[in-house]
Motif scaffolding. Structure first.
Motif, PDB file in Angstrom:
ATOM      1  N   GLU A  16       0.847  -1.187   0.000  1.00 52.76           N
ATOM      2  CA  GLU A  16       0.000   0.000   0.000  1.00 52.76           C
ATOM      3  C   GLU A  16       0.884   1.240   0.000  1.00 52.76           C
ATOM      4  O   GLU A  16       1.762   1.384   0.846  1.00 52.76           O
ATOM      5  N   ALA A  17       0.684   2.124  -0.971  1.00 52.74           N
ATOM      6  CA  ALA A  17       1.482   3.352  -1.061  1.00 52.74           C
ATOM      7  C   ALA A  17       0.785   4.485  -0.336  1.00 52.74           C
ATOM      8  O   ALA A  17      -0.429   4.640  -0.415  1.00 52.74           O
ATOM      9  N   GLU A  18       1.597   5.293   0.373  1.00 51.51           N
ATOM     10  CA  GLU A  18       1.039   6.407   1.140  1.00 51.51           C
ATOM     11  C   GLU A  18       2.119   7.430   1.397  1.00 51.51           C
ATOM     12  O   GLU A  18       3.164   7.106   1.979  1.00 51.51           O
ATOM     13  N   ASP A  19       1.915   8.683   0.958  1.00 46.07           N
ATOM     14  CA  ASP A  19       2.817   9.788   1.247  1.00 46.07           C
ATOM     15  C   ASP A  19       4.264   9.456   0.845  1.00 46.07           C
ATOM     16  O   ASP A  19       5.197   9.560   1.645  1.00 46.07           O
ATOM     17  N   ALA A  20       4.446   9.064  -0.431  1.00 47.27           N
ATOM     18  CA  ALA A  20       5.775   8.724  -0.959  1.00 47.27           C
ATOM     19  C   ALA A  20       6.465   7.672  -0.089  1.00 47.27           C
ATOM     20  O   ALA A  20       7.665   7.740   0.178  1.00 47.27           O
ATOM     21  N   SER A  21       5.696   6.698   0.367  1.00 48.16           N
ATOM     22  CA  SER A  21       6.235   5.591   1.150  1.00 48.16           C
ATOM     23  C   SER A  21       5.337   4.376   0.904  1.00 48.16           C
ATOM     24  O   SER A  21       4.297   4.485   0.266  1.00 48.16           O
ATOM     25  N   VAL A  22       5.763   3.226   1.411  1.00 50.13           N
ATOM     26  CA  VAL A  22       4.942   2.021   1.290  1.00 50.13           C
ATOM     27  C   VAL A  22       4.739   1.404   2.658  1.00 50.13           C
ATOM     28  O   VAL A  22       5.601   1.479   3.541  1.00 50.13           O
ATOM     29  N   LEU A  23       3.574   0.810   2.858  1.00 48.60           N
ATOM     30  CA  LEU A  23       3.255   0.079   4.080  1.00 48.60           C
ATOM     31  C   LEU A  23       3.375  -1.404   3.774  1.00 48.60           C
ATOM     32  O   LEU A  23       2.680  -1.928   2.899  1.00 48.60           O
ATOM     33  N   LEU A  24       4.261  -2.061   4.505  1.00 43.20           N
ATOM     34  CA  LEU A  24       4.480  -3.480   4.283  1.00 43.20           C
ATOM     35  C   LEU A  24       3.455  -4.294   5.055  1.00 43.20           C
ATOM     36  O   LEU A  24       2.624  -3.755   5.776  1.00 43.20           O
ATOM     37  N   GLY A  25       3.531  -5.615   4.916  1.00 48.41           N
ATOM     38  CA  GLY A  25       2.558  -6.499   5.540  1.00 48.41           C
ATOM     39  C   GLY A  25       2.374  -6.229   7.018  1.00 48.41           C
ATOM     40  O   GLY A  25       3.326  -6.020   7.759  1.00 48.41           O
ATOM     41  N   THR A  26       1.136  -6.205   7.458  1.00 48.44           N
ATOM     42  CA  THR A  26       0.811  -5.998   8.860  1.00 48.44           C
ATOM     43  C   THR A  26       1.379  -7.124   9.706  1.00 48.44           C
ATOM     44  O   THR A  26       1.357  -8.281   9.313  1.00 48.44           O
ATOM     45  N   THR A  27       1.895  -6.788  10.885  1.00 49.74           N
ATOM     46  CA  THR A  27       2.315  -7.817  11.829  1.00 49.74           C
ATOM     47  C   THR A  27       1.172  -8.077  12.792  1.00 49.74           C
ATOM     48  O   THR A  27       0.488  -7.160  13.229  1.00 49.74           O
ATOM     49  N   TYR A  28       0.923  -9.335  13.113  1.00 49.23           N
ATOM     50  CA  TYR A  28      -0.132  -9.638  14.074  1.00 49.23           C
ATOM     51  C   TYR A  28       0.191 -10.924  14.811  1.00 49.23           C
ATOM     52  O   TYR A  28       0.883 -11.797  14.315  1.00 49.23           O
ATOM     53  N   GLU A  29      -0.286 -11.013  16.027  1.00 48.50           N
ATOM     54  CA  GLU A  29       0.023 -12.147  16.884  1.00 48.50           C
ATOM     55  C   GLU A  29      -0.802 -13.364  16.475  1.00 48.50           C
ATOM     56  O   GLU A  29      -1.921 -13.239  15.980  1.00 48.50           O
ATOM     57  N   ASP A  30      -0.225 -14.536  16.691  1.00 45.12           N
ATOM     58  CA  ASP A  30      -0.911 -15.770  16.357  1.00 45.12           C
ATOM     59  C   ASP A  30      -2.233 -15.850  17.126  1.00 45.12           C
ATOM     60  O   ASP A  30      -2.288 -15.641  18.326  1.00 45.12           O
ATOM     61  N   GLY A  31      -3.315 -16.113  16.422  1.00 46.08           N
ATOM     62  CA  GLY A  31      -4.615 -16.219  17.057  1.00 46.08           C
ATOM     63  C   GLY A  31      -5.440 -14.967  16.941  1.00 46.08           C
ATOM     64  O   GLY A  31      -6.641 -14.991  17.144  1.00 46.08           O
ATOM     65  N   SER A  32      -4.818 -13.831  16.607  1.00 46.98           N
ATOM     66  CA  SER A  32      -5.583 -12.606  16.417  1.00 46.98           C
ATOM     67  C   SER A  32      -5.883 -12.430  14.937  1.00 46.98           C
ATOM     68  O   SER A  32      -5.304 -13.088  14.095  1.00 46.98           O
ATOM     69  N   GLU A  33      -6.790 -11.520  14.636  1.00 46.89           N
ATOM     70  CA  GLU A  33      -7.168 -11.292  13.255  1.00 46.89           C
ATOM     71  C   GLU A  33      -6.521 -10.027  12.727  1.00 46.89           C
ATOM     72  O   GLU A  33      -6.373  -9.050  13.446  1.00 46.89           O
ATOM     73  N   SER A  34      -6.102 -10.062  11.462  1.00 38.82           N
ATOM     74  CA  SER A  34      -5.537  -8.882  10.830  1.00 38.82           C
ATOM     75  C   SER A  34      -6.625  -7.839  10.660  1.00 38.82           C
ATOM     76  O   SER A  34      -7.796  -8.157  10.497  1.00 38.82           O
ATOM     77  N   SER A  35      -6.232  -6.569  10.658  1.00 37.95           N
ATOM     78  CA  SER A  35      -7.201  -5.486  10.533  1.00 37.95           C
ATOM     79  C   SER A  35      -7.688  -5.309   9.102  1.00 37.95           C
ATOM     80  O   SER A  35      -8.578  -4.521   8.844  1.00 37.95           O
ATOM     81  N   GLY A  36      -7.109  -6.024   8.150  1.00 34.06           N
ATOM     82  CA  GLY A  36      -7.538  -5.889   6.761  1.00 34.06           C
ATOM     83  C   GLY A  36      -6.986  -7.008   5.920  1.00 34.06           C
ATOM     84  O   GLY A  36      -6.210  -7.840   6.380  1.00 34.06           O
ATOM     85  N   ASP A  37      -7.406  -7.046   4.686  1.00 37.91           N
ATOM     86  CA  ASP A  37      -6.905  -8.066   3.778  1.00 37.91           C
ATOM     87  C   ASP A  37      -5.468  -7.750   3.404  1.00 37.91           C
ATOM     88  O   ASP A  37      -5.149  -6.644   2.961  1.00 37.91           O
ATOM     89  N   LEU A  38      -4.597  -8.725   3.544  1.00 40.60           N
ATOM     90  CA  LEU A  38      -3.193  -8.535   3.222  1.00 40.60           C
ATOM     91  C   LEU A  38      -2.947  -8.934   1.774  1.00 40.60           C
ATOM     92  O   LEU A  38      -3.347 -10.010   1.352  1.00 40.60           O
ATOM     93  N   ILE A  39      -2.313  -8.056   1.032  1.00 42.58           N
ATOM     94  CA  ILE A  39      -1.923  -8.375  -0.329  1.00 42.58           C
ATOM     95  C   ILE A  39      -0.499  -8.915  -0.332  1.00 42.58           C
ATOM     96  O   ILE A  39      -0.220  -9.965  -0.878  1.00 42.58           O
TER      97      ILE A  39
END
Length: 205
Positions: free
Chosen positions: A163-186
């Protein structure tokens, strides 16, 4: 650097000549890169396929953690698709779930971007200092480049799977085992093993 070849005998140099028979003092074999910014051919754990302006290509990245969980290291795999006009500084930010800055590391690659040879992979390591509880579920890694001292960021030309934002990129979300990601990961995400004192990363299935 350029690698040059000079052939010598014990008493004197031996003459070299090119295909036309012209005498050469030395032969230029090609460019080499020297420095702890390692050049590599292996594939990164997490591919991104992000392109920045000025011929800078982010192939992907690896993640490493200290045994005590006090540091998170991000190894960026870069490649120049053509000559890079300037030396840039790389920034790596760890963001909280609400987008706030948790910790960061800004540094120029050991091998400056203006010296990258076209098509050669370069590993650029950035280590983030952590305190207990800073690596939270749904934390994100943000990165980009800027030119010092005007602080002008290098625009993202193609964000690949990130995901591109403000001349930067957001890499894959980190999340703990058993919790749900806040969005669909590409891009491939990162899952942190739950209940461990360290933060050994495992790939998102």
């Amino acid at each position: 650097y350029w690698l040059q070849l000079l052939i010598t005998r014990e008493d004197a140099p031996t003459a070299l000549s090119d295909q036309t028979g012209s005498t050469l003092e030395h032969a230029a074999i090609g460019q080499i890169q020297i420095g702890s910014g390692l050049t590599v051919t292996r594939e990164p754990t997490y591919p991104t396929n992000v392109t920045f302006l000025d011929n800078i290509y982010l192939v992907g990245y690896d993640l490493y953690c200290s045994a005590d969980g006090n540091t998170l290291s991000v190894a960026l795999h870069w490649e120049a698709t053509s000559s890079v006009s300037k030396d840039y500084t790389v920034f790596v930010h760890l963001l909280s779930p609400d987008g706030g800055l948790v910790t960061q590391h800004d540094a120029s690659p050991v091998l400056p971007t203006g010296q990258w040879a076209t098509g050669t992979r370069v590993i650029d390591m950035h280590t983030l200092a952590l305190t207990p509880g800073q690596l939270l579920s749904d934390s994100k890694i943000q990165l980009g480049l800027y030119h010092w001292p005007d602080m002008e960021r290098v625009p993202v030309v193609q964000s690949g799977c990130a995901e591109a934002e403000d001349a930067s990129v957001l890499l894959g979300t980190t999340y703990e085992d058993g919790s749900e990601s806040s969005g669909d990961l590409i891009c491939p995400g990162v899952r942190w093993k739950e209940g461990l004192d360290n933060c050994d990363p495992v790939q998102n299935p």
